[in-house]
Design a protein around this motif. Structure first.
Motif, mmCIF file in Angstrom:
data_model
loop_
_atom_site.group_PDB
_atom_site.id
_atom_site.type_symbol
_atom_site.label_atom_id
_atom_site.label_comp_id
_atom_site.label_asym_id
_atom_site.label_seq_id
_atom_site.Cartn_x
_atom_site.Cartn_y
_atom_site.Cartn_z
ATOM 1 N N GLN A 1 0.830 -1.199 0.000
ATOM 2 C CA GLN A 1 0.000 0.000 0.000
ATOM 3 C C GLN A 1 0.868 1.254 0.000
ATOM 4 O O GLN A 1 0.467 2.294 0.519
ATOM 5 C CB GLN A 1 -0.940 0.006 1.203
ATOM 6 C CG GLN A 1 -1.981 -1.081 1.146
ATOM 7 C CD GLN A 1 -2.940 -1.000 2.322
ATOM 8 O OE1 GLN A 1 -2.526 -0.871 3.476
ATOM 9 N NE2 GLN A 1 -4.214 -1.071 2.029
ATOM 10 N N GLY A 2 2.055 1.134 -0.570
ATOM 11 C CA GLY A 2 2.959 2.274 -0.621
ATOM 12 C C GLY A 2 4.244 1.920 -1.339
ATOM 13 O O GLY A 2 4.414 0.813 -1.850
ATOM 14 N N VAL A 3 5.151 2.891 -1.350
ATOM 15 C CA VAL A 3 6.419 2.758 -2.056
ATOM 16 C C VAL A 3 7.510 3.387 -1.198
ATOM 17 O O VAL A 3 7.274 4.371 -0.490
ATOM 18 C CB VAL A 3 6.360 3.476 -3.428
ATOM 19 C CG1 VAL A 3 7.688 3.422 -4.155
ATOM 20 C CG2 VAL A 3 5.249 2.886 -4.291
ATOM 21 N N ALA A 4 8.711 2.808 -1.257
ATOM 22 C CA ALA A 4 9.845 3.352 -0.503
ATOM 23 C C ALA A 4 11.124 3.177 -1.314
ATOM 24 O O ALA A 4 11.196 2.325 -2.203
ATOM 25 C CB ALA A 4 9.983 2.637 0.835
ATOM 26 N N TYR A 5 12.113 3.980 -0.983
ATOM 27 C CA TYR A 5 13.463 3.787 -1.500
ATOM 28 C C TYR A 5 14.226 2.952 -0.478
ATOM 29 O O TYR A 5 14.260 3.305 0.715
ATOM 30 C CB TYR A 5 14.183 5.117 -1.704
ATOM 31 C CG TYR A 5 13.671 5.917 -2.874
ATOM 32 C CD1 TYR A 5 13.880 5.479 -4.183
ATOM 33 C CD2 TYR A 5 12.984 7.108 -2.691
ATOM 34 C CE1 TYR A 5 13.416 6.204 -5.257
ATOM 35 C CE2 TYR A 5 12.516 7.848 -3.759
ATOM 36 C CZ TYR A 5 12.734 7.388 -5.037
ATOM 37 O OH TYR A 5 12.265 8.107 -6.106
ATOM 38 N N SER A 6 14.837 1.856 -0.893
ATOM 39 C CA SER A 6 15.639 0.998 -0.022
ATOM 40 C C SER A 6 17.010 1.610 0.197
ATOM 41 O O SER A 6 17.629 2.107 -0.751
ATOM 42 C CB SER A 6 15.806 -0.380 -0.653
ATOM 43 O OG SER A 6 14.561 -1.004 -0.804
ATOM 44 N N LEU A 7 17.486 1.544 1.437
ATOM 45 C CA LEU A 7 18.802 2.073 1.797
ATOM 46 C C LEU A 7 19.725 0.939 2.199
ATOM 47 O O LEU A 7 19.281 -0.048 2.790
ATOM 48 C CB LEU A 7 18.682 3.053 2.961
ATOM 49 C CG LEU A 7 17.758 4.242 2.767
ATOM 50 C CD1 LEU A 7 17.669 5.065 4.043
ATOM 51 C CD2 LEU A 7 18.213 5.100 1.598
ATOM 52 N N ASN B 1 2.423 6.020 1.377
ATOM 53 C CA ASN B 1 1.952 5.042 2.355
ATOM 54 C C ASN B 1 0.433 5.100 2.445
ATOM 55 O O ASN B 1 -0.169 6.163 2.263
ATOM 56 C CB ASN B 1 2.575 5.328 3.718
ATOM 57 C CG ASN B 1 2.437 4.178 4.681
ATOM 58 O OD1 ASN B 1 2.202 3.036 4.289
ATOM 59 N ND2 ASN B 1 2.571 4.472 5.959
ATOM 60 N N LYS B 2 -0.171 3.949 2.728
ATOM 61 C CA LYS B 2 -1.606 3.831 2.988
ATOM 62 C C LYS B 2 -2.453 4.315 1.821
ATOM 63 O O LYS B 2 -3.391 5.108 1.989
ATOM 64 C CB LYS B 2 -1.966 4.535 4.286
ATOM 65 C CG LYS B 2 -1.284 3.900 5.485
ATOM 66 C CD LYS B 2 -1.682 4.536 6.785
ATOM 67 C CE LYS B 2 -0.912 3.857 7.912
ATOM 68 N NZ LYS B 2 -1.152 4.466 9.195
ATOM 69 N N VAL B 3 -2.115 3.845 0.623
ATOM 70 C CA VAL B 3 -2.925 4.102 -0.563
ATOM 71 C C VAL B 3 -3.405 2.755 -1.106
ATOM 72 O O VAL B 3 -2.951 1.695 -0.666
ATOM 73 C CB VAL B 3 -2.136 4.877 -1.648
ATOM 74 C CG1 VAL B 3 -1.683 6.228 -1.111
ATOM 75 C CG2 VAL B 3 -0.950 4.069 -2.153
ATOM 76 N N LEU B 4 -4.291 2.787 -2.046
ATOM 77 C CA LEU B 4 -4.739 1.552 -2.677
ATOM 78 C C LEU B 4 -3.561 0.874 -3.367
ATOM 79 O O LEU B 4 -2.696 1.557 -3.946
ATOM 80 C CB LEU B 4 -5.840 1.839 -3.696
ATOM 81 C CG LEU B 4 -7.162 2.348 -3.129
ATOM 82 C CD1 LEU B 4 -8.105 2.756 -4.259
ATOM 83 C CD2 LEU B 4 -7.799 1.289 -2.246
ATOM 84 N N PRO B 5 -3.505 -0.462 -3.322
ATOM 85 C CA PRO B 5 -2.388 -1.174 -3.959
ATOM 86 C C PRO B 5 -2.169 -0.794 -5.425
ATOM 87 O O PRO B 5 -1.026 -0.681 -5.861
ATOM 88 C CB PRO B 5 -2.775 -2.648 -3.807
ATOM 89 C CG PRO B 5 -3.587 -2.673 -2.549
ATOM 90 C CD PRO B 5 -4.379 -1.383 -2.585
ATOM 91 N N ALA B 6 -3.221 -0.572 -6.178
ATOM 92 C CA ALA B 6 -3.064 -0.199 -7.595
ATOM 93 C C ALA B 6 -2.369 1.158 -7.741
ATOM 94 O O ALA B 6 -1.550 1.354 -8.640
ATOM 95 C CB ALA B 6 -4.423 -0.182 -8.294
ATOM 96 N N VAL B 7 -2.684 2.073 -6.852
ATOM 97 C CA VAL B 7 -2.041 3.394 -6.877
ATOM 98 C C VAL B 7 -0.559 3.240 -6.537
ATOM 99 O O VAL B 7 0.313 3.827 -7.192
ATOM 100 C CB VAL B 7 -2.747 4.362 -5.890
ATOM 101 C CG1 VAL B 7 -1.998 5.677 -5.775
ATOM 102 C CG2 VAL B 7 -4.185 4.590 -6.329
ATOM 103 N N ALA B 8 -0.265 2.432 -5.527
ATOM 104 C CA ALA B 8 1.130 2.201 -5.136
ATOM 105 C C ALA B 8 1.898 1.506 -6.256
ATOM 106 O O ALA B 8 3.039 1.853 -6.541
ATOM 107 C CB ALA B 8 1.194 1.376 -3.857
ATOM 108 N N ARG B 9 1.279 0.531 -6.885
ATOM 109 C CA ARG B 9 1.949 -0.195 -7.971
ATOM 110 C C ARG B 9 2.288 0.752 -9.126
ATOM 111 O O ARG B 9 3.370 0.684 -9.691
ATOM 112 C CB ARG B 9 1.071 -1.342 -8.454
ATOM 113 C CG ARG B 9 1.618 -2.047 -9.643
ATOM 114 C CD ARG B 9 2.167 -3.426 -9.527
ATOM 115 N NE ARG B 9 1.750 -4.279 -8.468
ATOM 116 C CZ ARG B 9 2.616 -4.934 -7.696
ATOM 117 N NH1 ARG B 9 3.918 -4.781 -7.868
ATOM 118 N NH2 ARG B 9 2.195 -5.737 -6.766
#
Length: 111
Positions: free
Chosen positions: A20-26, A62-70
């Motif tokens: 339900q979101g996206v992040a940059y991995s560190l 964060n905390k968005v619909l999976p399709a939006v996150a994808r």
């Protein structure tokens, strides 16, 4: 511990889909060691979630619909190239049932 730690060169290594979101991995081994040392010091007072291995990241969405996150994940990943940033310290936050509350900053001051 933070005062004895120099600023850390962190590798922004990729784009991570969170469901339900996206992040940059560190990536940074010193950061993982610091996290482990803090976990060890406070083990008796930590919750199970706090005892998990560190997966450092910068949350973009964060905390968005999976399709939006994808969709965002695909857009960011399409031309992503790893790069470096500097970690300048640690922050202590508390969650008390609402938004997170910033409590204190611990800058990296070591040489």
């Amino acid at each position: 511990m933070a005062a004895a730690t120099p600023p850390l060169l962190l590798r922004v290594a990729g784009v991570r889909f969170l469901g339900q979101g996206v992040a940059y991995s560190l990536e940074n081994d010193q950061l993982r060691q610091l996290h482990w040392a803090l976990q060890t010091r406070w083990a008796a007072t930590l919750r199970p979630q706090d005892l998990q291995p560190l997966r450092p990241h910068i949350t973009v969405q964060n905390k968005v619909l999976p399709a939006v996150a994808r969709t965002l994940h695909e857009q960011l990943a399409a031309d992503f190239e790893p790069y470096d940033i500097t970690g300048t310290g640690l922050a202590l936050w508390a969650y008390r049932g609402g938004p997170w509350e910033a409590l204190e900053q611990f800058p990296f001051e070591g040489t």
